[in-house]
Design a protein around this motif. Structure first.
Motif, PDB file in Angstrom:
ATOM      1  N   LEU A 100       0.812  -1.201   0.000  1.00  0.00           N
ATOM      2  CA  LEU A 100       0.000   0.000   0.000  1.00  0.00           C
ATOM      3  C   LEU A 100       0.856   1.266   0.000  1.00  0.00           C
ATOM      4  O   LEU A 100       1.819   1.366   0.771  1.00  0.00           O
ATOM      5  CB  LEU A 100      -0.923   0.001   1.218  1.00  0.00           C
ATOM      6  N   PRO A 101       0.516   2.241  -0.845  1.00  0.00           N
ATOM      7  CA  PRO A 101      -0.535   2.153  -1.844  1.00  0.00           C
ATOM      8  C   PRO A 101      -0.132   1.295  -3.033  1.00  0.00           C
ATOM      9  O   PRO A 101       0.997   1.367  -3.518  1.00  0.00           O
ATOM     10  CB  PRO A 101      -0.724   3.609  -2.276  1.00  0.00           C
ATOM     11  N   SER A 102      -1.068   0.496  -3.502  1.00  0.00           N
ATOM     12  CA  SER A 102      -0.779  -0.394  -4.626  1.00  0.00           C
ATOM     13  C   SER A 102      -0.756   0.391  -5.919  1.00  0.00           C
ATOM     14  O   SER A 102      -1.217   1.537  -5.996  1.00  0.00           O
ATOM     15  CB  SER A 102      -1.836  -1.492  -4.701  1.00  0.00           C
ATOM     16  N   PHE A 103      -0.219  -0.238  -6.977  1.00  0.00           N
ATOM     17  CA  PHE A 103      -0.379   0.324  -8.312  1.00  0.00           C
ATOM     18  C   PHE A 103      -1.864   0.243  -8.677  1.00  0.00           C
ATOM     19  O   PHE A 103      -2.574  -0.651  -8.235  1.00  0.00           O
ATOM     20  CB  PHE A 103       0.430  -0.470  -9.334  1.00  0.00           C
ATOM     21  N   PRO A 104      -2.336   1.152  -9.499  1.00  0.00           N
ATOM     22  CA  PRO A 104      -3.760   1.139  -9.854  1.00  0.00           C
ATOM     23  C   PRO A 104      -4.161  -0.039 -10.733  1.00  0.00           C
ATOM     24  O   PRO A 104      -5.322  -0.446 -10.737  1.00  0.00           O
ATOM     25  CB  PRO A 104      -3.966   2.468 -10.601  1.00  0.00           C
ATOM     26  N   SER A 105      -3.206  -0.598 -11.490  1.00  0.00           N
ATOM     27  CA  SER A 105      -3.513  -1.697 -12.390  1.00  0.00           C
ATOM     28  C   SER A 105      -3.258  -3.028 -11.703  1.00  0.00           C
ATOM     29  O   SER A 105      -2.252  -3.201 -11.020  1.00  0.00           O
ATOM     30  CB  SER A 105      -2.643  -1.581 -13.656  1.00  0.00           C
ATOM     31  N   TRP A 106      -4.173  -3.994 -11.915  1.00  0.00           N
ATOM     32  CA  TRP A 106      -4.085  -5.308 -11.276  1.00  0.00           C
ATOM     33  C   TRP A 106      -3.973  -6.399 -12.328  1.00  0.00           C
ATOM     34  O   TRP A 106      -4.507  -6.280 -13.432  1.00  0.00           O
ATOM     35  CB  TRP A 106      -5.312  -5.569 -10.403  1.00  0.00           C
ATOM     36  N   GLY A 107      -3.300  -7.477 -11.970  1.00  0.00           N
ATOM     37  CA  GLY A 107      -3.227  -8.635 -12.841  1.00  0.00           C
ATOM     38  C   GLY A 107      -4.512  -9.428 -12.796  1.00  0.00           C
ATOM     39  O   GLY A 107      -5.508  -9.006 -12.189  1.00  0.00           O
ATOM     40  N   GLN A 108      -4.475 -10.606 -13.419  1.00  0.00           N
ATOM     41  CA  GLN A 108      -5.662 -11.471 -13.473  1.00  0.00           C
ATOM     42  C   GLN A 108      -5.942 -12.145 -12.145  1.00  0.00           C
ATOM     43  O   GLN A 108      -7.074 -12.545 -11.858  1.00  0.00           O
ATOM     44  CB  GLN A 108      -5.454 -12.547 -14.541  1.00  0.00           C
ATOM     45  N   GLY A 109      -4.926 -12.287 -11.348  1.00  0.00           N
ATOM     46  CA  GLY A 109      -5.083 -13.007 -10.098  1.00  0.00           C
ATOM     47  C   GLY A 109      -5.066 -14.507 -10.311  1.00  0.00           C
ATOM     48  O   GLY A 109      -5.071 -15.008 -11.444  1.00  0.00           O
ATOM     49  N   THR A 110      -5.065 -15.247  -9.213  1.00  0.00           N
ATOM     50  CA  THR A 110      -5.131 -16.705  -9.269  1.00  0.00           C
ATOM     51  C   THR A 110      -6.170 -17.176  -8.261  1.00  0.00           C
ATOM     52  O   THR A 110      -6.178 -16.729  -7.114  1.00  0.00           O
ATOM     53  CB  THR A 110      -3.746 -17.335  -9.026  1.00  0.00           C
ATOM     54  N   GLN A 111      -7.054 -18.046  -8.716  1.00  0.00           N
ATOM     55  CA  GLN A 111      -8.173 -18.484  -7.885  1.00  0.00           C
ATOM     56  C   GLN A 111      -7.730 -19.572  -6.916  1.00  0.00           C
ATOM     57  O   GLN A 111      -7.130 -20.572  -7.315  1.00  0.00           O
ATOM     58  CB  GLN A 111      -9.299 -19.022  -8.765  1.00  0.00           C
ATOM     59  N   VAL A 112      -8.056 -19.381  -5.664  1.00  0.00           N
ATOM     60  CA  VAL A 112      -7.857 -20.401  -4.629  1.00  0.00           C
ATOM     61  C   VAL A 112      -9.229 -20.794  -4.110  1.00  0.00           C
ATOM     62  O   VAL A 112      -9.999 -19.935  -3.651  1.00  0.00           O
ATOM     63  CB  VAL A 112      -6.981 -19.870  -3.479  1.00  0.00           C
ATOM     64  N   THR A 113      -9.533 -22.062  -4.205  1.00  0.00           N
ATOM     65  CA  THR A 113     -10.808 -22.577  -3.720  1.00  0.00           C
ATOM     66  C   THR A 113     -10.547 -23.675  -2.715  1.00  0.00           C
ATOM     67  O   THR A 113      -9.886 -24.665  -3.021  1.00  0.00           O
ATOM     68  CB  THR A 113     -11.664 -23.123  -4.863  1.00  0.00           C
ATOM     69  N   VAL A 114     -11.053 -23.457  -1.514  1.00  0.00           N
ATOM     70  CA  VAL A 114     -10.916 -24.454  -0.449  1.00  0.00           C
ATOM     71  C   VAL A 114     -12.279 -25.100  -0.265  1.00  0.00           C
ATOM     72  O   VAL A 114     -13.248 -24.436   0.125  1.00  0.00           O
ATOM     73  CB  VAL A 114     -10.430 -23.823   0.860  1.00  0.00           C
ATOM     74  N   SER A 115     -12.343 -26.364  -0.573  1.00  0.00           N
ATOM     75  CA  SER A 115     -13.631 -27.062  -0.549  1.00  0.00           C
ATOM     76  C   SER A 115     -13.403 -28.541  -0.287  1.00  0.00           C
ATOM     77  O   SER A 115     -12.409 -29.124  -0.723  1.00  0.00           O
ATOM     78  CB  SER A 115     -14.349 -26.868  -1.886  1.00  0.00           C
TER      79      SER A 115
END
Length: 116
Positions: A100-115
């Motif tokens: 913080l403060p982050s850059f204004p642009s974000w990547g796609q991210g990676t999904q984590v699903t706990v199930s």
């Protein structure tokens, strides 16, 4: 501005582990404190963990303290998040960005699903 690409997410059972990776597009990555953020469905994006530019100081939100470990390798322009003892509530899209403060642009991210 540095671009980031996240990877390593997946589907895991409660109690399992995942290791997320963040690749930076530029060597100026090394001059920034960095952080992992996550956004769960219907919730705002939140900072999960951060690490100083030299890697010496780290911060974790209480909900992940003792379970997650943030690290970085400036020579490889990489950052990591080792996640152990995963819980249902860790389900989210995980992003990396400057602390913080982050850059204004974000990547796609990676999904984590706990199930189960």
């Amino acid at each position: 501005q540095v671009q980031f690409v996240e990877s390593g997410g997946g589907l895991v059972q409660p109690g399992g582990s995942l290791r997320l990776s963040c690749a930076a597009s530029s060597s100026i990555f090394s001059i920034y404190a960095m952080a992992w953020y996550r956004q769960a469905p219907g919730k705002q994006r939140e900072l999960v963990a951060s690490i100083a530019k030299g890697g010496g100081n780290t911060f974790y939100v209480d909900s992940v303290k003792g379970r997650f470990t943030i690290s970085r390798d400036n020579a490889k322009r990489m950052m990591y998040l080792q996640m152990n003892s995963l819980k249902f509530e860790d389900t989210a899209v995980y992003y990396c960005n400057k602390g913080l403060p982050s850059f204004p642009s974000w990547g796609q991210g990676t999904q984590v699903t706990v199930s189960s």
